[in-house]
Design an enzyme around this catalytic site. Structure first.
Site, PDB file in Angstrom:
ATOM      1  N   LYS A 206       0.834  -1.421  -0.007  1.00  0.00           N
ATOM      2  CA  LYS A 206      -0.029   0.111  -0.137  1.00  0.00           C
ATOM      3  C   LYS A 206       0.971   1.192   0.037  1.00  0.00           C
ATOM      4  CE  LYS A 206      -3.793  -2.567   2.233  1.00  0.00           C
ATOM      5  NZ  LYS A 206      -4.665  -2.485   3.571  1.00  0.00           N
TER       6      LYS A 206
ATOM      7  N   TYR B  56     -12.223  -2.950  -3.334  1.00  0.00           N
ATOM      8  CA  TYR B  56     -12.835  -2.930  -1.992  1.00  0.00           C
ATOM      9  C   TYR B  56     -14.304  -3.038  -1.919  1.00  0.00           C
ATOM     10  CZ  TYR B  56      -8.184  -2.785   0.499  1.00  0.00           C
ATOM     11  OH  TYR B  56      -6.882  -2.922   0.561  1.00  0.00           O
TER      12      TYR B  56
ATOM     13  N   ARG C  32      -1.508 -14.827   3.693  1.00  0.00           N
ATOM     14  CA  ARG C  32      -2.140 -14.065   4.836  1.00  0.00           C
ATOM     15  C   ARG C  32      -1.662 -14.196   6.359  1.00  0.00           C
ATOM     16  NH1 ARG C  32      -7.028 -10.641   3.862  1.00  0.00           N
ATOM     17  NH2 ARG C  32      -8.005 -11.839   5.899  1.00  0.00           N
TER      18      ARG C  32
ATOM     19  N   ASN D 259      -1.876  -0.355   7.252  1.00  0.00           N
ATOM     20  CA  ASN D 259      -1.099  -1.684   7.516  1.00  0.00           C
ATOM     21  C   ASN D 259      -0.258  -2.169   6.391  1.00  0.00           C
ATOM     22  OD1 ASN D 259      -3.343  -2.334   5.983  1.00  0.00           O
ATOM     23  ND2 ASN D 259      -4.402  -3.276   7.339  1.00  0.00           N
TER      24      ASN D 259
ATOM     25  N   HIS E  98      -1.794  -5.640   1.339  1.00  0.00           N
ATOM     26  CA  HIS E  98      -2.873  -6.391   1.068  1.00  0.00           C
ATOM     27  C   HIS E  98      -2.570  -7.808   0.600  1.00  0.00           C
ATOM     28  CE1 HIS E  98      -6.847  -7.626  -0.437  1.00  0.00           C
ATOM     29  NE2 HIS E  98      -6.174  -7.936  -1.687  1.00  0.00           N
TER      30      HIS E  98
ATOM     31  N   GLU F 208      -8.621 -10.650  -8.013  1.00  0.00           N
ATOM     32  CA  GLU F 208      -7.957  -9.377  -7.933  1.00  0.00           C
ATOM     33  C   GLU F 208      -6.721  -9.263  -8.940  1.00  0.00           C
ATOM     34  OE1 GLU F 208      -6.928  -9.662  -3.808  1.00  0.00           O
ATOM     35  OE2 GLU F 208      -9.082  -9.166  -3.137  1.00  0.00           O
TER      36      GLU F 208
HETATM   37  P1  GDP Z   1      -7.513  -7.579   5.328  1.00  0.00           P
HETATM   38  O1  GDP Z   1      -8.125  -8.491   4.693  1.00  0.00           O
HETATM   39  O2  GDP Z   1      -6.862  -7.887   6.542  1.00  0.00           O
HETATM   40  O3  GDP Z   1      -6.680  -6.238   4.502  1.00  0.00           O
HETATM   41  O4  GDP Z   1      -8.871  -6.724   6.189  1.00  0.00           O
HETATM   42  P2  GDP Z   1     -10.258  -6.081   5.499  1.00  0.00           P
HETATM   43  O5  GDP Z   1     -10.502  -6.967   4.069  1.00  0.00           O
HETATM   44  O6  GDP Z   1     -11.292  -6.370   6.631  1.00  0.00           O
HETATM   45  O7  GDP Z   1     -10.166  -4.676   5.133  1.00  0.00           O
HETATM   46  C1  GDP Z   1      -9.322  -4.243   4.301  1.00  0.00           C
HETATM   47  C2  GDP Z   1      -8.770  -3.060   4.722  1.00  0.00           C
HETATM   48  O8  GDP Z   1      -9.355  -1.881   5.057  1.00  0.00           O
HETATM   49  C3  GDP Z   1      -7.747  -3.180   5.733  1.00  0.00           C
HETATM   50  O9  GDP Z   1      -6.439  -3.830   5.430  1.00  0.00           O
HETATM   51  C4  GDP Z   1      -7.432  -1.728   6.138  1.00  0.00           C
HETATM   52  O10 GDP Z   1      -6.543  -1.147   5.430  1.00  0.00           O
HETATM   53  C5  GDP Z   1      -8.989  -1.124   5.919  1.00  0.00           C
HETATM   54  N1  GDP Z   1      -9.707  -1.257   7.241  1.00  0.00           N
HETATM   55  C6  GDP Z   1     -10.233  -2.499   7.553  1.00  0.00           C
HETATM   56  N2  GDP Z   1     -10.956  -1.930   8.837  1.00  0.00           N
HETATM   57  C7  GDP Z   1     -10.739  -0.761   9.080  1.00  0.00           C
HETATM   58  C8  GDP Z   1     -11.173   0.319  10.144  1.00  0.00           C
HETATM   59  O11 GDP Z   1     -11.931  -0.192  11.109  1.00  0.00           O
HETATM   60  N3  GDP Z   1     -10.717   1.393   9.976  1.00  0.00           N
HETATM   61  C9  GDP Z   1      -9.824   1.803   8.982  1.00  0.00           C
HETATM   62  N4  GDP Z   1      -9.405   3.195   8.894  1.00  0.00           N
HETATM   63  N5  GDP Z   1      -9.263   1.065   7.952  1.00  0.00           N
HETATM   64  C10 GDP Z   1      -9.854  -0.209   8.158  1.00  0.00           C
HETATM   65 MG    MG Z   2      -9.672  -8.336   3.028  1.00  0.00          MG
END
Ligand code: GDP
Ligand code: MG
Length: 160
Positions: A20, A60, A96, A123, A126, A137
């Site tokens: 990212k 997303y 992951r 973070n 991805h 993707e």
């Molecule tokens: P991942 O698969 O571990 O990347 O997590 P998710 O698919 O749940 O969410 C996608 C991305 O959205 C995450 O990696 C974060 O960058 C962002 N994200 C998820 N939850 C939050 C949140 O509660 N707050 C914010 N600011 N970003 C979030």
């Molecule tokens: Mg995800």
């Protein structure tokens, strides 16, 4: 199922890994690529790319109803990302694990997010969450001709 039978059922998969904008800005590109390289997965696609808003929204789309969605789109489009396709047996779940929990404060030391990040909204990386999404993707982020099929010379030293 016995564990060795489950292990034998895991197939060659593809996953979409993306560094990212914070990972690029913080100079972590080499470090992050290195984790997957050292593990023994095969890199099949790699580019530095400024992501348009529409693509970030499509990538997303499952999160579009979340309150943080607009901030997430701003974050992902705030600078160049590094797009990667990686291939290997069980690569989706394994990547992951290498990446660690979504919230870096919950990510184990030794994982990318556990070692290199502190906030969910920054973070650094991805990784696809299923083989189906891996394919989806990769097709979304790479054009035809941008992926390489090749045979790493280390293969006999990774697989018995
Ligand atoms: P991942 O698969 O571990 O990347 O997590 P998710 O698919 O749940 O969410 C996608 C991305 O959205 C995450 O990696 C974060 O960058 C962002 N994200 C998820 N939850 C939050 C949140 O509660 N707050 C914010 N600011 N970003 C979030
Ligand atoms: Mg995800």
């Amino acid at each position: 199922f016995l564990p060795h039978l489950v292990a034998a059922m895991v197939e060659v998969e593809e996953t979409y890994i993306m560094i990212k904008p914070d990972g690029v800005q913080r100079g972590l590109v080499g470090e992050i690529i290195s984790r997957f390289e050292k593990k023994g997965f095969k890199l099949t696609g790699l580019k530095l790319f400024q992501c348009p808003k529409e693509l970030a929204q499509e990538h997303y789309k499952d999160l579009q109803s979340k309150p943080f969605f607009p901030k997430l789109i701003d974050y992902i489009t705030s600078g160049p990302v590094v797009c990667m396709a990686w291939e290997g047996v069980g690569v989706v779940a394994s990547a992951r694990k290498l990446i660690g929990a979504t919230n870096p404060l919950n990510a184990e030391p030794g994982t990318i997010r556990g070692d290199l990040a502190v906030q969910t909204g920054r973070n650094v990386v991805h990784g696809s969450d299923s083989p189906e999404n891996g394919k989806r993707e990769i097709a979304l982020w790479f054009k035809e001709g941008e992926l390489c099929e090749w045979a790493p010379v280390q293969e006999p030293w990774l697989k018995e």
